[in-house]
Scaffold this motif. Structure first.
Motif, short mmCIF file in Angstrom:
data_model
loop_
_atom_site.label_atom_id
_atom_site.label_comp_id
_atom_site.label_asym_id
_atom_site.label_seq_id
_atom_site.Cartn_x
_atom_site.Cartn_y
_atom_site.Cartn_z
N ALA A 58 11.23 -1.94 -15.65
CA ALA A 58 10.69 -2.87 -14.65
C ALA A 58 11.81 -3.25 -13.68
CB ALA A 58 10.16 -4.13 -15.34
N VAL A 59 11.66 -2.82 -12.44
CA VAL A 59 12.69 -3.05 -11.42
C VAL A 59 12.22 -4.14 -10.46
CG1 VAL A 59 14.08 -1.98 -9.61
CG2 VAL A 59 13.32 -0.61 -11.57
N PRO A 60 12.95 -5.27 -10.39
CA PRO A 60 12.52 -6.38 -9.51
C PRO A 60 12.81 -6.10 -8.04
CG PRO A 60 14.59 -6.93 -10.59
CD PRO A 60 14.15 -5.61 -11.17
N MET A 61 11.87 -6.51 -7.20
CA MET A 61 12.05 -6.45 -5.75
C MET A 61 12.51 -7.81 -5.23
SD MET A 61 11.05 -3.27 -4.96
CE MET A 61 11.92 -2.80 -6.47
N ASP A 62 12.98 -7.86 -4.00
CA ASP A 62 13.52 -9.09 -3.45
C ASP A 62 12.48 -10.21 -3.35
OD1 ASP A 62 16.00 -7.94 -3.21
OD2 ASP A 62 15.72 -7.34 -1.12
N ASP A 63 11.21 -9.85 -3.19
CA ASP A 63 10.17 -10.87 -3.00
C ASP A 63 9.53 -11.32 -4.31
OD1 ASP A 63 8.76 -8.61 -3.68
OD2 ASP A 63 7.29 -8.77 -2.05
N GLY A 64 10.06 -10.86 -5.46
CA GLY A 64 9.51 -11.26 -6.75
C GLY A 64 8.54 -10.26 -7.35
N SER A 65 8.15 -9.25 -6.58
CA SER A 65 7.31 -8.19 -7.13
C SER A 65 8.16 -7.24 -7.95
CB SER A 65 6.59 -7.45 -6.00
OG SER A 65 7.54 -6.82 -5.14
N GLY B 79 0.82 -1.21 0.00
CA GLY B 79 0.00 0.00 0.00
C GLY B 79 0.85 1.25 0.00
N ALA B 80 1.96 1.21 0.75
CA ALA B 80 2.86 2.37 0.80
C ALA B 80 3.49 2.62 -0.57
CB ALA B 80 3.94 2.15 1.85
N ILE B 81 3.91 1.54 -1.23
CA ILE B 81 4.51 1.67 -2.56
C ILE B 81 3.50 2.22 -3.55
CG2 ILE B 81 5.55 0.43 -4.49
CD1 ILE B 81 6.67 -1.56 -2.41
N LYS B 82 2.28 1.65 -3.53
CA LYS B 82 1.23 2.12 -4.44
C LYS B 82 0.91 3.59 -4.19
CE LYS B 82 -1.03 -2.37 -5.08
NZ LYS B 82 -2.28 -3.15 -4.83
N MET C 246 3.64 -4.04 -9.35
CA MET C 246 3.13 -5.36 -9.70
C MET C 246 3.46 -6.34 -8.59
SD MET C 246 4.22 -5.58 -13.74
CE MET C 246 5.85 -4.90 -13.48
N ASP C 247 2.44 -7.00 -8.04
CA ASP C 247 2.72 -8.00 -7.01
C ASP C 247 3.38 -9.22 -7.66
OD1 ASP C 247 0.70 -9.48 -8.26
OD2 ASP C 247 -0.81 -8.88 -6.80
N LYS C 248 3.69 -10.22 -6.86
CA LYS C 248 4.44 -11.38 -7.36
C LYS C 248 3.72 -12.08 -8.51
CE LYS C 248 4.83 -12.81 -3.10
NZ LYS C 248 5.12 -13.63 -1.90
N GLU C 249 2.42 -12.24 -8.38
CA GLU C 249 1.66 -12.95 -9.42
C GLU C 249 1.67 -12.16 -10.73
OE1 GLU C 249 -2.93 -14.28 -10.44
OE2 GLU C 249 -2.41 -13.65 -8.40
N THR C 250 1.42 -10.86 -10.63
CA THR C 250 1.39 -10.02 -11.82
C THR C 250 2.78 -9.92 -12.45
OG1 THR C 250 -0.40 -8.73 -10.84
CG2 THR C 250 0.75 -7.76 -12.71
N ILE D 30 8.43 -2.97 -9.64
CA ILE D 30 7.94 -1.61 -9.86
C ILE D 30 8.30 -1.23 -11.29
CG2 ILE D 30 8.21 0.82 -9.28
CD1 ILE D 30 8.76 -0.01 -6.41
N LYS D 31 7.29 -0.89 -12.07
CA LYS D 31 7.53 -0.42 -13.43
C LYS D 31 7.44 1.10 -13.40
CE LYS D 31 4.64 -1.54 -16.82
NZ LYS D 31 4.11 -0.35 -17.52
N LEU D 32 8.55 1.76 -13.69
CA LEU D 32 8.65 3.21 -13.51
C LEU D 32 9.01 3.90 -14.82
CD1 LEU D 32 8.62 5.38 -11.19
CD2 LEU D 32 11.11 5.14 -11.15
N THR D 33 8.34 5.00 -15.11
CA THR D 33 8.67 5.79 -16.30
C THR D 33 9.99 6.51 -16.08
OG1 THR D 33 6.35 6.10 -16.88
CG2 THR D 33 7.93 7.66 -17.81
N LEU D 34 10.95 6.28 -17.00
CA LEU D 34 12.28 6.87 -16.86
C LEU D 34 12.60 7.91 -17.92
CD1 LEU D 34 14.50 3.76 -16.05
CD2 LEU D 34 13.50 5.39 -14.45
N ALA D 35 11.93 7.82 -19.05
CA ALA D 35 12.33 8.70 -20.15
C ALA D 35 11.21 8.83 -21.17
CB ALA D 35 13.59 8.15 -20.83
N LYS D 36 11.45 9.69 -22.16
CA LYS D 36 10.57 9.86 -23.30
C LYS D 36 11.28 9.30 -24.54
CE LYS D 36 9.09 14.42 -21.59
NZ LYS D 36 9.03 15.87 -21.93
N TRP D 37 10.52 8.83 -25.51
CA TRP D 37 11.14 8.55 -26.80
C TRP D 37 10.62 9.58 -27.81
CZ3 TRP D 37 8.52 7.56 -31.27
CH2 TRP D 37 7.23 7.03 -31.19
#
Length: 474
Positions: A335-342, A73-76, A90-94, A344-351
């Protein structure tokens, strides 16, 4: 933290349904992320504040709290402050489904979905997918899934609801531009094979015109494309049509390889701009363009990697785009992986396009704007009760539009079931070897929608394709 090399993506989210795989993840480049051992005093204070809030809730809230849900919830919450639909948790399943991006086939409805102004929308149904056959179209807004509203829900929450096993059914309530009331469309999930390149030779004015349709940019697309192009060129074509209509995106490596067949090294075929405005340019090694004319077909379902291709061919090679304005997706995610398999997909740039244009939420304008005929604008019928003469409803209106688009004569299209409408229904039923009752029941409605799909596949009805053929031959 150790240094990591992480793939960078650009896309919305391609909903493939039951398997939940996500295609349209265009690998742009790899950026090394490195954390430093020290952080500013202000950052430490912010982290301390967050930790204090976490400890306070865990240890003192009136009821026991699920720590994992609290962390998620904090991350979201942090991501929601960005007001960016493409930066998501994205949680582990997603995340697991996200990683299954390039399977040769998958089970589901076969449609890419994304978010736009807080709405869940269809970017494009995949060619010959259950979604396309059911009548879903680009820019359809998903309002409800199986009767439950999706308002206020995150994209991946909605995706989970739409996923399911092959053979199962999902009922989507759709809001469509131009319609007063939502449509309810039932889709039976099925296996969706990922055939991405379709090749053929079209004849017009005595000329052999090569035709290559790319439905998405997957791992094998570039190889399939180059082989098909080579075969077409050996057969002696006098022009080429590249069709990326309804193509929601894919691996940029595939786009890169394809563009090297057409775009010279005079301009970059794409540019990546970071938060500080620093640009990285990507060039082809080609020194001269094709000796024959090339035309590109685009529409509002052409998104992401398709737009990179369209922009590069329009601005980098002066090729002609025919059709409709594209979807408009011009940001880059990682898409940055977390230790638990979840993840975070973060916008980094424009094309940006070769000329430095940012097409986000704007799309790419074709050189020749051509809309399809009314046949391609029809809506699915929902027969809760048989439609009969003297009825007046939106469903009757849709039926009249279908009949007219198929060449049957009706005296009105306002939803009133007139005697002439009944005559047109009878004519259709006789043509389909149905009992000519003049009433539209579920069987007749199904046949009408099947007839529309069949007519849409006939080349002579495809005005955009016919325009492209005539443009090359002229």
């Amino acid at each position: 933290m150790n240094r990591k090399w992480l793939a960078v993506y650009m896309t919305g989210s391609l909903l493939t349904g039951a398997g939940g795989a996500y295609i349209g993840m265009n690998v742009i480049y790899k950026e090394k992320l490195e954390s430093t051992s020290s952080s500013s005093h202000k950052e430490n204070e912010a982290l301390s504040k967050a930790e204090t809030a976490y400890d306070l809730i865990v240890n003192n809230y009136v009821e026991k709290v699920d720590k994992e849900k609290l962390e998620e919830g904090a991350i979201k919450g942090m991501l929601s402050t960005l007001d960016d639909p493409y930066s998501v948790y994205m949680d582990k399943e997603t995340a697991k489904q996200f990683d299954q991006a390039l399977d040769p086939s998958f089970e589901g409805i076969g449609a890419e979905v994304s978010t736009e102004d807080g709405k869940i929308v269809i970017v494009s149904p995949i060619k010959d997918s259950p979604a396309e056959k059911a009548g879903l179209k680009p820019n359809d807004e998903i309002v409800k899934v199986d009767g439950k509203s999706v308002e206020g829900q995150e994209l991946y929450e909605v995706i989970k609801k739409i996923r399911g096993e092959k053979g199962s059914k999902v009922k989507l309530e759709i809001a469509r531009s131009g319609l007063d009331n939502p449509l309810t469309i039932s889709v039976v999930r099925d296996e969706v094979p990922q055939i991405t390149v379709y090749s053929s030779i079209k004849k017009d004015g005595g000329e052999n015109i090569g035709y290559l349709q790319i439905t998405s940019f997957s791992e094998d697309t570039a190889g399939e494309f180059k082989k098909a192009l080579k075969d077409l060129e050996k057969s002696g074509i006098s022009g080429l049509i590249l069709d990326v209509r309804g193509n929601p995106g894919g691996l940029l490596t595939s786009v890169n390889s394809i563009l090297e067949e057409f775009v010279t090294n005079d301009k970059p075929y794409v540019q990546i701009a970071d938060r500080n405005g620093k640009k990285e340019q990507f060039f082809s090694s080609l020194t001269k363009t094709k000796e024959y004319p090339v035309v590109v077909l685009v529409d509002k379902g052409s998104a992401s990697a398709s737009e990179i291709l369209a922009g590069a061919l329009k601005e980098g090679a002066d090729y002609t785009l025919i059709g409709e304005k594209t979807f408009g997706k011009g940001t880059v995610q990682q898409a940055v992986p977390m230790d638990d398999g979840s993840k975070i997909k973060l916008t980094l740039a424009k094309w940006l396009t070769p000329d430095g244009n940012w097409i986000h939420k704007k799309g790419i304008e074709p050189n020749l704007e051509v809309e399809q005929s009314a046949l391609y604008q029809t809506h699915p019928l929902q027969i809760d009760e048989t439609l009969v003469q003297e009825m007046n409803s939106e469903q009757v209106k849709y039926a009249q539009e279908i009949l007219t688009s198929l060449g049957y004569t009706t005296d009105r299209k306002d939803g009133y079931f007139s005697s002439q409408t009944k005559t047109a229904v009878k004519a259709f039923q006789m043509q389909q070897d149905l009992k000519a009752t003049g009433r539209i029941d579920a069987t007749t409605a199904s046949k009408m929608q099947e007839a529309v799909r069949t007519a849409m596949k006939k080349e002579e009805n495809d005005i955009q394709l016919q325009t492209a053929l005539h443009y090359i031959v002229k």
